[in-house]
Every structure is written in C-alpha cells, then in structure tokens.
Design a protein around this motif. Structure first.
Motif, short mmCIF file in Angstrom:
data_model
loop_
_atom_site.label_atom_id
_atom_site.label_comp_id
_atom_site.label_asym_id
_atom_site.label_seq_id
_atom_site.Cartn_x
_atom_site.Cartn_y
_atom_site.Cartn_z
N ALA A 224 -5.99 1.03 -0.93
CA ALA A 224 -4.80 1.19 -0.09
C ALA A 224 -5.14 1.87 1.22
CB ALA A 224 -3.74 2.00 -0.84
N GLU A 225 -5.98 2.89 1.17
CA GLU A 225 -6.34 3.63 2.37
C GLU A 225 -7.00 2.72 3.40
OE1 GLU A 225 -8.23 7.98 3.09
OE2 GLU A 225 -9.54 6.58 2.02
N SER B 227 2.17 1.52 -3.51
CA SER B 227 1.08 1.84 -4.44
C SER B 227 0.72 3.32 -4.37
CB SER B 227 -0.14 0.99 -4.10
OG SER B 227 -1.28 1.39 -4.84
N GLU B 228 0.70 3.86 -3.15
CA GLU B 228 0.31 5.25 -2.93
C GLU B 228 1.37 6.24 -3.41
OE1 GLU B 228 -2.88 6.27 -0.16
OE2 GLU B 228 -2.95 5.57 -2.22
N ASN B 229 2.63 5.83 -3.35
CA ASN B 229 3.73 6.76 -3.62
C ASN B 229 4.36 6.48 -4.98
OD1 ASN B 229 4.36 8.44 -0.98
ND2 ASN B 229 3.76 6.39 -0.34
N CYS C 61 0.82 -1.22 0.00
CA CYS C 61 0.00 0.00 0.00
C CYS C 61 0.85 1.26 0.00
CB CYS C 61 -0.93 -0.01 1.21
SG CYS C 61 -2.15 -1.36 1.16
N TYR D 60 10.32 6.59 1.27
CA TYR D 60 9.01 6.45 1.88
C TYR D 60 9.08 6.86 3.36
CZ TYR D 60 8.69 3.41 -2.23
OH TYR D 60 8.75 2.91 -3.51
N SER E 263 -5.05 -2.90 -4.60
CA SER E 263 -4.45 -1.58 -4.77
C SER E 263 -3.25 -1.64 -5.69
CB SER E 263 -4.04 -1.02 -3.41
OG SER E 263 -3.43 0.24 -3.57
N SER F 124 -7.04 2.91 -6.92
CA SER F 124 -6.04 2.19 -6.13
C SER F 124 -5.93 2.77 -4.72
CB SER F 124 -4.67 2.22 -6.82
OG SER F 124 -4.19 3.54 -6.95
N HIS F 125 -6.09 4.09 -4.61
CA HIS F 125 -6.00 4.76 -3.32
C HIS F 125 -7.08 4.29 -2.36
CE1 HIS F 125 -5.79 7.84 -0.23
NE2 HIS F 125 -7.04 8.17 -0.49
N SER G 240 -2.35 -0.07 -9.44
CA SER G 240 -1.27 0.91 -9.38
C SER G 240 0.02 0.13 -9.68
CB SER G 240 -1.23 1.58 -8.01
OG SER G 240 -0.17 2.51 -7.92
N ASN H 177 -0.48 5.91 -9.01
CA ASN H 177 -1.51 5.99 -7.98
C ASN H 177 -2.72 6.76 -8.52
OD1 ASN H 177 -2.71 5.86 -5.39
ND2 ASN H 177 -1.95 7.91 -4.92
#
Length: 359
Positions: free
Chosen positions: A215-216, A201-203, A198, A290, A251, A211-212, A255, A207
């Motif tokens: 992940a969230e 995927s977010e960074n 996650c 990250y 996610s 996908s967010h 992504s 993204n």
C-alpha cells in the motif's frame, strides 16, 4: 488464521509486452479442445489492438460492452453454456480490457469446469474444481483485478465475487502502451480505485506489515501520477499507474477494503453504477472515516478538474436507499476491517442509509 493466498504464476511487464501474448498462449494450445477464447472490451472493436490479437482458426473472440452493466452471473452462465455447446472446452481464456473484462475471464475460466449456475459459487472457497488456463491483459489500470483472487459478479440476490485461489490469473501481461488512450475521466476514476484500495487497506484491523508495504509504495506511485509535480497522463505515469494497480490489489488481498467499497457495492447492485465511479462518489463523503485520504482525494479532484455530482440522494426514494443499505450491510468482512469485530454494535442499517444520503 493467517491468509495463505496464491499469487499470479507469471507476469510480463513492459512496453510492447502484448506482442508476446501469442508465444505465451502457444504453450497451452494443446490443452482440452485446443482453442482459445478472447473476451475483449467492445471499445477496441475496429481499433488497431483488435488486429493484434493472436487469434488462430477455431478461436473464439467476443467483444463485450461493459458500459451497459457490470458482469452478471447470468452473463457468465450463458457464455459458458454457449461455448461448451458449440465449440467444446477451451484450452484457455484471455481477458483484454478493464476490471470488468478481467472479472469475466476469471469467472468464466472457473465455470467452464464447475457445474451449475455461478450463483452457487458467490462467496469464499465455494468453487469445487480448478478452472481452465486464464490470462489477464489490463488496458486500464486501477481495479487490481489483474492480481486479485476475486471475480466480482452481480447476481439476482447479491453482488459478490467467486473467490478462491483458482480465481487468480495464471498469467498477466502488463503493457503500459495499452492504457495510453484511456479517456481522462476514466483514467482518474480507475486510478482512484487503486488509491482507495490502499487507503482502506491501511485503515482497518487487518492491516499488517505485508499489506502495508504494498500500500505504501502504491500510494506513493498514485501521488506521482495524480498529485505531485509532473502528474498527469504521460508515458512514465502510465508505467507507474500500472504497477500501482498491481500493488494496490496485493495490499487489499492480504488486508481488506472498507466503508467505501461497501457503499460502492450498494450503488452498483441497485443502480448499476460502475464500480470505480461508485467508489469516487462514496469516498468523496467519507472524511470522518478516512480524513487524510479524503483530503488528498479532493486535492486530486481539483488538480485534474474532475467534478463529481452532488445531491444525488435527493433523487432516490427511501426504498432505493434502503435496498442499497441492505446490500452494503451484508458485507461483514468489509465492516469488520473498517470498524472492528464489534461493528454491529456501531453500524446499523440506518447508519448506512445516512451515509448514502450524504451523496
């Protein structure tokens, strides 16, 4: 072009869901040569779960030790050839275990219907024909293998997945009771695979809102399991972790993963380090890529008294580090996502070697 991916056809979730597996398989037992193949983690041999497998006369049950190495192309080819020669074409294949077992089931399902070595199909959309019916039953949560469209295999040249829409399971059985006995360290390492999925995927540039959303929610569940008050191995948290794994897999499917997974593939390919553990080893040193994710990861390590080894790179020769870096460098989709389409202007083989030297 936007991704147009196929999801799991059917999902059953809940305590005791494993008891439904027999009825689920009965609907497909008339296919092909009318027998099922069960690939099961060696850990369960002689344990109660083994006696609960809905095996019928003519079925093939294989207990596989995935502690020795991750799935290989040679292993899948040999399994396929042996079963076809002795038994014929299965009606279906069921993977009962962690990510490696589920990847074996996914890869074998495809290779039963596609000729030649699985090395020919390592990559995106190289499979020519749909595989046989296949079912995933995770007994450890975190890898996302139960939902992903990739069956990761290590071959003589590269570690890369058989990736296409036919890889995705036809059915998954999510029974939180099955993950209750996972040893604490692997409960942590595999769960962190979900968390890292996650974060990565977010960074990155791929993204998006879709996908967010997965992940969230997955990260929120991971924080409940590993960081918040009430964290730890409890029945309620087993349910949360099983769902978090599924959502984390969704996610990354829409992504992509990034720097940590690229390094992890190098560790696994060259040193044989198991994927989830390799992710933890690498992620622990990626604070500049990250920052928030690594900071929270370190809090989780402390909370659950998990100690990761330091100074590993001191034991590696430059040749070994170079080989690992070459594996990692040759994963452009991961670097594209994490760094940008101009990643080759920013990331060199020497850059990646320095990242491995942090370990």
């Amino acid at each position: 072009m936007h991704k147009n991916f196929k999801g799991i056809e059917k999902t059953v979730f809940g305590r005791g869901a494993f008891a439904q597996l027999g009825d689920i398989l009965n609907e497909r037992r008339g296919d092909n040569d009318k027998f099922m193949v069960f690939v099961v983690d060696q850990y369960f041999k002689g344990k109660p779960l083994a006696s609960q497998i809905p095996q019928k006369p003519g079925d093939v049950v294989m207990f596989i030790d995935v502690d020795k190495h991750e799935p290989t192309t040679e292993q899948i080819d040999a399994m396929r050839d042996d079963i076809l020669a002795k038994n014929g074409l299965p009606a279906g294949i069921v993977g009962i275990g962690g990510g490696s077992i589920m990847d074996i089931a996914k890869a074998a399902s495809l290779m039963f219907t596609n000729e030649g070595s699985s090395t020919l199909y390592q990559g995106l959309n190289l499979i020519k024909k749909p595989g046989i019916y296949h079912v995933g039953v995770p007994t450890i949560s975190g890898t996302g293998a139960e939902v992903s469209m990739t069956a990761v295999l290590t071959g003589p040249v590269k570690k890369l997945g058989l990736k296409c829409e036919w890889t995705v399971f036809n059915q998954v059985v999510l029974d939180p009771d099955l993950i209750a006995s996972v040893p604490r360290d692997w409960w942590f390492y595999t769960g962190m695979d979900t968390y890292i999925h996650c974060v990565e995927s977010e960074n990155g540039i791929y993204n998006n809102v879709y996908s967010h959303a997965f992940a969230e929610q997955s990260m929120k569940l991971c924080e409940d399991v590993y960081l918040n008050e009430g964290s730890g191995q409890t029945p309620e948290n087993d349910e949360k972790l099983m769902v978090a794994s599924l959502m984390g897999g969704l996610s990354l499917t829409y992504s992509e993963v990034g720097v940590c997974h690229a390094l992890s593939y190098g560790l696994s390919k060259i040193l044989g380090t198991r994927h989830c553990y390799a992710n933890c080893l690498a992620f622990n040193h990626l604070h500049d890529y990250y920052p928030q994710g690594v900071a929270d990861f370190k809090k989780m390590l402390k909370k659950h008294n998990i100690t990761l080894p330091q100074g590993l790179a001191k034991e590696w020769s430059d040749e070994t580090i170079t080989k690992m870096a070459e594996v990692s460098y040759n994963l452009p989709h991961m670097w594209n996502h994490a760094i940008g389409l101009d990643w080759k202007d920013k990331i060199t083989l020497d850059t990646i070697k320095e990242l491995f030297k942090r370990l």
